[in-house]
Design an enzyme around this catalytic site. Sequence first.
Site, PDB file in Angstrom:
ATOM      1  CG  ASP A 121      26.017 -39.187  24.419  1.00 52.26           C
ATOM      2  OD1 ASP A 121      27.193 -39.222  24.053  1.00 52.26           O
ATOM      3  OD2 ASP A 121      25.147 -38.526  23.802  1.00 52.26           O
ATOM      4  CE  LYS A 141      26.561 -42.464  22.356  1.00 54.20           C
ATOM      5  NZ  LYS A 141      27.852 -41.821  22.688  1.00 54.20           N
TER       6      LYS A 141
HETATM    7  P1  NDP Z   1      24.917 -33.111  28.598  1.00 53.84           P
HETATM    8  O1  NDP Z   1      23.543 -33.640  28.570  1.00 53.84           O
HETATM    9  O2  NDP Z   1      25.665 -33.062  29.865  1.00 53.84           O
HETATM   10  O3  NDP Z   1      24.946 -31.635  27.980  1.00 53.84           O
HETATM   11  C1  NDP Z   1      24.483 -31.394  26.696  1.00 53.84           C
HETATM   12  C2  NDP Z   1      24.568 -29.894  26.433  1.00 53.84           C
HETATM   13  O4  NDP Z   1      24.294 -29.646  25.051  1.00 53.84           O
HETATM   14  C3  NDP Z   1      23.546 -29.102  27.207  1.00 53.84           C
HETATM   15  O5  NDP Z   1      24.033 -27.813  27.459  1.00 53.84           O
HETATM   16  C4  NDP Z   1      22.372 -29.051  26.227  1.00 53.84           C
HETATM   17  O6  NDP Z   1      21.487 -27.968  26.454  1.00 53.84           O
HETATM   18  C5  NDP Z   1      23.093 -28.893  24.919  1.00 53.84           C
HETATM   19  N1  NDP Z   1      22.269 -29.475  23.846  1.00 53.84           N
HETATM   20  C6  NDP Z   1      21.778 -30.729  23.782  1.00 53.84           C
HETATM   21  N2  NDP Z   1      21.037 -30.898  22.673  1.00 53.84           N
HETATM   22  C7  NDP Z   1      21.064 -29.742  22.045  1.00 53.84           C
HETATM   23  C8  NDP Z   1      20.484 -29.287  20.841  1.00 53.84           C
HETATM   24  N3  NDP Z   1      19.718 -30.101  20.081  1.00 53.84           N
HETATM   25  N4  NDP Z   1      20.753 -28.014  20.485  1.00 53.84           N
HETATM   26  C9  NDP Z   1      21.531 -27.212  21.252  1.00 53.84           C
HETATM   27  N5  NDP Z   1      22.089 -27.587  22.400  1.00 53.84           N
HETATM   28  C10 NDP Z   1      21.856 -28.809  22.794  1.00 53.84           C
HETATM   29  O7  NDP Z   1      25.728 -33.958  27.497  1.00 53.84           O
HETATM   30  P2  NDP Z   1      27.294 -34.132  27.324  1.00 53.84           P
HETATM   31  O8  NDP Z   1      28.002 -32.882  27.711  1.00 53.84           O
HETATM   32  O9  NDP Z   1      27.671 -35.400  27.937  1.00 53.84           O
HETATM   33  O10 NDP Z   1      27.393 -34.339  25.739  1.00 53.84           O
HETATM   34  C11 NDP Z   1      27.615 -33.267  24.830  1.00 53.84           C
HETATM   35  C12 NDP Z   1      28.155 -33.812  23.519  1.00 53.84           C
HETATM   36  O11 NDP Z   1      29.404 -34.475  23.768  1.00 53.84           O
HETATM   37  C13 NDP Z   1      27.285 -34.844  22.812  1.00 53.84           C
HETATM   38  O12 NDP Z   1      27.450 -34.721  21.417  1.00 53.84           O
HETATM   39  C14 NDP Z   1      27.884 -36.180  23.269  1.00 53.84           C
HETATM   40  O13 NDP Z   1      27.607 -37.221  22.348  1.00 53.84           O
HETATM   41  C15 NDP Z   1      29.357 -35.806  23.255  1.00 53.84           C
HETATM   42  N6  NDP Z   1      30.240 -36.654  24.063  1.00 53.84           N
HETATM   43  C16 NDP Z   1      29.998 -36.878  25.386  1.00 53.84           C
HETATM   44  C17 NDP Z   1      30.872 -37.646  26.130  1.00 53.84           C
HETATM   45  C18 NDP Z   1      30.697 -37.854  27.590  1.00 53.84           C
HETATM   46  O14 NDP Z   1      31.579 -38.485  28.193  1.00 53.84           O
HETATM   47  N7  NDP Z   1      29.651 -37.367  28.224  1.00 53.84           N
HETATM   48  C19 NDP Z   1      32.048 -38.272  25.502  1.00 53.84           C
HETATM   49  C20 NDP Z   1      32.250 -37.908  24.127  1.00 53.84           C
HETATM   50  C21 NDP Z   1      31.360 -37.133  23.444  1.00 53.84           C
HETATM   51  P3  NDP Z   1      20.080 -28.229  27.221  1.00 53.84           P
HETATM   52  O15 NDP Z   1      20.470 -28.457  28.653  1.00 53.84           O
HETATM   53  O16 NDP Z   1      19.302 -26.992  26.991  1.00 53.84           O
HETATM   54  O17 NDP Z   1      19.471 -29.445  26.586  1.00 53.84           O
HETATM   55  O1  2IT Z   2      30.441 -40.419  22.865  1.00 57.43           O
HETATM   56  C1  2IT Z   2      31.124 -40.934  23.769  1.00 57.43           C
HETATM   57  O2  2IT Z   2      32.282 -41.301  23.569  1.00 57.43           O
HETATM   58  C2  2IT Z   2      30.528 -41.075  25.102  1.00 57.43           C
HETATM   59  N1  2IT Z   2      29.395 -40.642  25.305  1.00 57.43           N
HETATM   60  C3  2IT Z   2      31.279 -41.771  26.187  1.00 57.43           C
HETATM   61  C4  2IT Z   2      31.066 -43.264  26.100  1.00 57.43           C
HETATM   62  C5  2IT Z   2      31.634 -44.078  27.221  1.00 57.43           C
HETATM   63  O3  2IT Z   2      31.453 -45.306  27.132  1.00 57.43           O
HETATM   64  O4  2IT Z   2      32.237 -43.557  28.164  1.00 57.43           O
END
Ligand code: NDP
Ligand code: 2IT
Length: 446
Positions: A167, A127
Amino acid sequence: MKDTYLSELMQTVERRNAGEPEYLQAVREVLESFEPVVARRPDLVESGVIDRLCEPERMFIFRVPWMDDNGKTRINRGFRVQYNSAIGPYKGGLRFHPSVTASVIKFLGFEQTFKNSLTGLPMGGGKGGADFDPKAKSDGEVMRFCQSFMTELYRHIGADTDVPAGDIGVGAREVGYMYGQYKRITNEFTGVLTGKGLSYGGSLARPEATGYGLLYFTEAMLAAAGKSLKGARTVISGSGNVAVFACQKAQEFGAHVVAMSDSGGYVTDERGIDLSVLRPIKETERLRISEYAARVESAEYHEGCFNIWQVPCDVALPCATQNELDGRAAQTLAEHKCFAVAEGANMPCTPEAVDIFRKAGVLFAPGKASNAGGVATSGLEMTQNSARMSWSFAEVDEKLKTIMRNIYLSAAAAAKEYGCEGNLVAGANIAGFLKVAEAMKAQGCV
Ligand code: NDP
Ligand code: 2IT
């Protein structure tokens, strides 16, 4: 923790990582679920596998200097943890958010190690990220930041060494800029990053994969309990990559999604969230979710993101960030007779919240199992890149469905086998651990 070996190990981890609350939280949760493993597998204790898993293989911390649009030099801190390589090259996303610290990156790398193992694909855990805030930055600023970040990171990664992806704060735009810089420095066109654009090696269905996978997992968990998403009032936190595609797939399964959020607040829409309005606001216009309420008559905006859990629902899908759903929120959800919570984000529910769900009989899907669809599809992107082929959307989606169903089955089976039937937290931790542990034991003390 009752077991002496595990509680002493936890004390060592606490000493060694003082002041890193997220990391300690993630390790504690996993060690707590290992009591039945330690009792049954003394060989894994003797070979020091668990001790080694509580220490990342290595971690890089570096300066990221970049110039803003006014010609001023700005400095951020970059990180990459190469957590565990027992079963494959390090694999895991990059997070750009002001809250990023060594603790956050280490907790994510630790979780990723188990998650990647659960996918059944040969990927180790990694990560990274930076305390950079992409909000209100111009495209040029984001590009210069990404180029500077990669100018340091490139020496540590490679298609068979360490494969980063997106992420929070890192999507197609950022991956594109970083890929371009990597290629320019190394003069190699390889699958060194995933989540790439379709025109340069990305996989169909990767953008959708985490959200879709979350719903495939949730459906499997609900079906085993004789329930379904059909007609279920659903609340989803976040409005980023994971949340948007979770919403889309939930709606396809017949759920009624009534609320979504961003870090500023949340919107409710009793007619159901309209993604054709929400997506352009968040994805292309990059505006706040309050804009949704300004455009949709049936919607209301509420200041403050954490109160989203006060909205009565049957199913809750936290898809924003760590520790966004605490004990108080869990209590409210249980009082409102919410019957299932599935984590799209990494560690969004606090330990107190998870405990309340368990006691109230709320079905609970832990993130390292239920959000594994994103990295699983990244694994499929790596395969396509190595074979210099690209599969159709349907092909990738079908593989994703199979992987998510298998993750559910292996977590449920491990829970049953180790005497905690129905506890998917313990089941996912144990199932993810055993594969990594066997590989580490076989490879000796390294
Ligand atoms: P994005 O940046 O696309 O979206 C994040 C969202 O969460 C936004 O709506 C953001 O709001 C909100 N957010 C971020 N930080 C905070 C906070 N401190 N408090 C409240 N809301 C918050 O990220 P992802 O959708 O990719 O990721 C979301 C979650 O999913 C994370 O925990 C990530 O680790 C997890 N994840 C992501 C994967 C992926 O493939 N992308 C895979 C597996 C898990 P704002 O725009 O206002 O910041
Ligand atoms: O938390 C996660 O699993 C991710 N942000 C996706 C990682 C990846 O390598 O696709």
